[in-house]
Design a protein around this motif. Structure first.
Motif, PDB file in Angstrom:
ATOM      1  N   ALA A   1       0.831  -1.203   0.000  1.00 52.20           N
ATOM      2  CA  ALA A   1       0.000   0.000   0.000  1.00 52.20           C
ATOM      3  C   ALA A   1       0.864   1.250   0.000  1.00 52.20           C
ATOM      4  N   GLU A   2       1.888   1.261   0.817  1.00 55.37           N
ATOM      5  CA  GLU A   2       2.801   2.400   0.891  1.00 55.37           C
ATOM      6  C   GLU A   2       3.491   2.612  -0.454  1.00 55.37           C
ATOM      7  N   THR A   3       3.909   1.525  -1.091  1.00 57.06           N
ATOM      8  CA  THR A   3       4.591   1.628  -2.384  1.00 57.06           C
ATOM      9  C   THR A   3       3.681   2.207  -3.453  1.00 57.06           C
ATOM     10  N   ALA A   4       2.445   1.692  -3.526  1.00 57.71           N
ATOM     11  CA  ALA A   4       1.514   2.171  -4.550  1.00 57.71           C
ATOM     12  C   ALA A   4       1.215   3.654  -4.373  1.00 57.71           C
ATOM     13  N   VAL A   5       0.933   4.074  -3.153  1.00 52.11           N
ATOM     14  CA  VAL A   5       0.614   5.477  -2.900  1.00 52.11           C
ATOM     15  C   VAL A   5       1.825   6.361  -3.174  1.00 52.11           C
ATOM     16  N   SER A   6       3.000   5.892  -2.776  1.00 52.95           N
ATOM     17  CA  SER A   6       4.216   6.666  -3.012  1.00 52.95           C
ATOM     18  C   SER A   6       4.447   6.887  -4.498  1.00 52.95           C
ATOM     19  N   GLU A   7       4.217   5.860  -5.304  1.00 53.79           N
ATOM     20  CA  GLU A   7       4.418   5.995  -6.741  1.00 53.79           C
ATOM     21  C   GLU A   7       3.399   6.953  -7.356  1.00 53.79           C
ATOM     22  N   LEU A   8       2.158   6.899  -6.909  1.00 59.61           N
ATOM     23  CA  LEU A   8       1.149   7.830  -7.409  1.00 59.61           C
ATOM     24  C   LEU A   8       1.519   9.272  -7.043  1.00 59.61           C
ATOM     25  N   HIS A   9       1.961   9.455  -5.820  1.00 64.80           N
ATOM     26  CA  HIS A   9       2.363  10.782  -5.371  1.00 64.80           C
ATOM     27  C   HIS A   9       3.520  11.305  -6.208  1.00 64.80           C
ATOM     28  N   SER A  10       4.493  10.460  -6.477  1.00 67.30           N
ATOM     29  CA  SER A  10       5.651  10.869  -7.280  1.00 67.30           C
ATOM     30  C   SER A  10       5.245  11.239  -8.691  1.00 67.30           C
ATOM     31  N   PHE A  11       4.197  10.601  -9.198  1.00 71.09           N
ATOM     32  CA  PHE A  11       3.742  10.870 -10.558  1.00 71.09           C
ATOM     33  C   PHE A  11       2.931  12.157 -10.637  1.00 71.09           C
ATOM     34  N   GLY A  12       2.496  12.664  -9.488  1.00 70.10           N
ATOM     35  CA  GLY A  12       1.736  13.910  -9.482  1.00 70.10           C
ATOM     36  C   GLY A  12       0.255  13.762  -9.257  1.00 70.10           C
ATOM     37  N   ALA A  13      -0.171  12.587  -8.759  1.00 71.68           N
ATOM     38  CA  ALA A  13      -1.596  12.389  -8.499  1.00 71.68           C
ATOM     39  C   ALA A  13      -2.110  13.401  -7.480  1.00 71.68           C
ATOM     40  N   SER A  14      -3.348  13.798  -7.655  1.00 67.96           N
ATOM     41  CA  SER A  14      -3.984  14.752  -6.755  1.00 67.96           C
ATOM     42  C   SER A  14      -4.768  14.060  -5.658  1.00 67.96           C
ATOM     43  N   VAL A  15      -5.213  12.834  -5.940  1.00 65.04           N
ATOM     44  CA  VAL A  15      -6.013  12.049  -5.002  1.00 65.04           C
ATOM     45  C   VAL A  15      -5.619  10.588  -5.161  1.00 65.04           C
ATOM     46  N   VAL A  16      -6.059   9.770  -4.207  1.00 69.94           N
ATOM     47  CA  VAL A  16      -5.880   8.323  -4.279  1.00 69.94           C
ATOM     48  C   VAL A  16      -7.261   7.688  -4.312  1.00 69.94           C
ATOM     49  N   LYS A  17      -7.497   6.801  -5.277  1.00 65.49           N
ATOM     50  CA  LYS A  17      -8.808   6.167  -5.460  1.00 65.49           C
ATOM     51  C   LYS A  17      -8.736   4.712  -5.032  1.00 65.49           C
ATOM     52  N   VAL A  18      -9.662   4.297  -4.159  1.00 64.18           N
ATOM     53  CA  VAL A  18      -9.747   2.893  -3.747  1.00 64.18           C
ATOM     54  C   VAL A  18     -11.107   2.343  -4.151  1.00 64.18           C
ATOM     55  N   ALA A  19     -11.123   1.068  -4.505  1.00 61.00           N
ATOM     56  CA  ALA A  19     -12.359   0.395  -4.887  1.00 61.00           C
ATOM     57  C   ALA A  19     -12.845  -0.457  -3.722  1.00 61.00           C
ATOM     58  N   LEU A  20     -14.050  -0.148  -3.248  1.00 62.99           N
ATOM     59  CA  LEU A  20     -14.690  -0.929  -2.180  1.00 62.99           C
ATOM     60  C   LEU A  20     -16.040  -1.392  -2.710  1.00 62.99           C
ATOM     61  N   ASN A  21     -15.987  -2.343  -3.640  1.00 62.50           N
ATOM     62  CA  ASN A  21     -17.188  -2.844  -4.309  1.00 62.50           C
ATOM     63  C   ASN A  21     -17.370  -4.310  -3.954  1.00 62.50           C
ATOM     64  N   LEU A  22     -18.089  -4.547  -2.871  1.00 62.46           N
ATOM     65  CA  LEU A  22     -18.302  -5.910  -2.392  1.00 62.46           C
ATOM     66  C   LEU A  22     -19.188  -6.713  -3.328  1.00 62.46           C
ATOM     67  N   ASP A  23     -19.981  -6.027  -4.153  1.00 65.76           N
ATOM     68  CA  ASP A  23     -20.869  -6.726  -5.085  1.00 65.76           C
ATOM     69  C   ASP A  23     -20.125  -7.274  -6.294  1.00 65.76           C
ATOM     70  N   ALA A  24     -18.856  -6.898  -6.464  1.00 64.59           N
ATOM     71  CA  ALA A  24     -18.134  -7.277  -7.680  1.00 64.59           C
ATOM     72  C   ALA A  24     -16.826  -8.004  -7.390  1.00 64.59           C
ATOM     73  N   GLY A  25     -16.605  -8.417  -6.145  1.00 67.23           N
ATOM     74  CA  GLY A  25     -15.365  -9.122  -5.848  1.00 67.23           C
ATOM     75  C   GLY A  25     -14.828  -8.766  -4.480  1.00 67.23           C
ATOM     76  N   PRO A  26     -13.615  -9.210  -4.181  1.00 62.91           N
ATOM     77  CA  PRO A  26     -13.028  -8.939  -2.868  1.00 62.91           C
ATOM     78  C   PRO A  26     -12.708  -7.463  -2.689  1.00 62.91           C
ATOM     79  N   VAL A  27     -12.702  -7.034  -1.431  1.00 64.38           N
ATOM     80  CA  VAL A  27     -12.334  -5.668  -1.090  1.00 64.38           C
ATOM     81  C   VAL A  27     -11.221  -5.706  -0.056  1.00 64.38           C
ATOM     82  N   PHE A  28     -10.596  -4.565   0.167  1.00 60.88           N
ATOM     83  CA  PHE A  28      -9.513  -4.484   1.139  1.00 60.88           C
ATOM     84  C   PHE A  28     -10.004  -4.848   2.535  1.00 60.88           C
TER      85      PHE A  28
END
Length: 338
Positions: free
Chosen positions: A125-152
């Motif tokens: 999780a830390e690695t993914a967020v760090s890479e997005l931040h380095s790329f210039g992302a403004s926000v972080v998007k997470v998928a919490l869709n229990l109807d379509a598969g596993p969630v965090f």
């Protein structure tokens, strides 16, 4: 305030001002209404294309899920200005993995915490967020869709939220399925990418979300695209109670999801009015600079002609908005626009 006929004038709030669009030559220009820059807080450039917004009434968009090369190209188009999340972060096998519209490279699966991370440099999780931040992302998007598969699980979601907040990035969640709104609220997620539509959120949880400062992006029109639907009714009811509890509403359409107009969507605004937003609140939801702190001041929005007299007329009126250089608009006496 009343118009020249003495009838009460619709209150558009402090964001609207009478203005004249000045033109070169002898043309005195057209009188209308000046508004701040308008933003669609939920679009997908990978589905509509980076050049789709030319000539639209939008000055800004927030892309909530796309491959990094797509948003890299979008950052160079100038107008609208683009803020972005980059990848959907999801549990292995989770939404939107495998969806036909999910362009290759738009999803990053983040493994669950195992307790062995102390022997590595960083949790996934830390690695993914760090890479997005380095790329210039403004926000972080997470998928919490229990109807379509596993969630965090909660520890992994907590790790994502903590890593994002350490870098000053808000976390946006797609919530779908029973209990997913509660999970997002309890984990400290900052924004919901959609008004919850698969469950009726109880009043206590709505109040908790509003009190915590959570924002909800509307995306109401996608449920039936103007036709009645159970999901629409649930979403409108949830948003009505969230707004009544003091929650902050952001205009967003999920552009790319179904057949929707590029620009200001009158259907989305009409649904927001059904949820209890008045004219000034519709403007505030559209003109909110989130995820930025301040609005762009080099451009403004101009709606030609007289302002609407009824709330029902506001959506179509705003759909006629255009983006103009701020220097083209001169203030006029309010009575001149009546």
């Amino acid at each position: 305030m009343s118009d020249a006929s003495g009838s009460p004038r619709l209150d558009l709030g402090p964001l609207a001002a009478a203005a004249r669009r000045s033109l070169n030559g002898d043309n005195p220009g057209e009188v209308g209404t000046r508004l701040p820059p308008l933003v669609d807080h939920h679009v997908h450039l990978m589905l509509v294309g980076v050049g789709a917004f030319a000539g639209s009434g939008l000055s800004g968009v927030v892309d909530l899920g796309a491959p990094l090369p797509v948003v890299a190209a979008a950052r160079g188009i100038g107008m609208p200005r683009v803020d972005f999340a980059g990848w959907f972060l999801t549990a292995p096998g989770g939404y939107p993995t495998g969806r036909p519209w999910a362009v290759e490279g738009c999803v990053r699966e983040v493994a669950a915490e195992t307790g062995e991370e102390r022997w590595t440099l960083a949790h996934p999780a830390e690695t993914a967020v760090s890479e997005l931040h380095s790329f210039g992302a403004s926000v972080v998007k997470v998928a919490l869709n229990l109807d379509a598969g596993p969630v965090f699980d909660r520890p992994t979601l907590d790790a994502i939220v903590a890593a994002a907040h350490e870098r000053g990035l808000p976390v946006v969640a797609h919530v779908e399925g029973d209990g997913m709104t509660r999970l997002a609220v309890e984990a400290g997620v900052d924004v919901l990418a959609h008004t919850p539509f698969t469950e009726a959120v109880d009043d206590d949880l709505v109040a908790r979300a509003a009190a915590a400062g959570q924002r909800w992006i509307s995306t109401l029109h996608i449920h039936g695209h103007g036709a009645p639907s159970d999901d629409l009714e649930r979403a409108v009811d949830n948003l009505r109670r969230f707004r009544a509890a003091g929650g902050r509403v952001l205009y967003g359409t999920d552009l790319g999801n179904g057949d929707q107009p590029v620009g200001v969507n009158a259907g989305e605004l009409a649904a927001l009015a059904r949820a209890g937003l008045g004219a000034s609140e519709l403007l505030a939801a559209l003109a909110d600079p989130w995820p930025r702190d301040e609005r762009v001041d080099a451009v403004a929005t101009f709606v030609p002609g007289p302002p609407p007299e009824r709330l029902d007329d506001v959506p179509a009126w705003l759909a006629a908005a255009v983006v103009v250089p701020a220097e083209e608009l001169d203030p006029v006496d309010d009575s001149a626009a009546a």
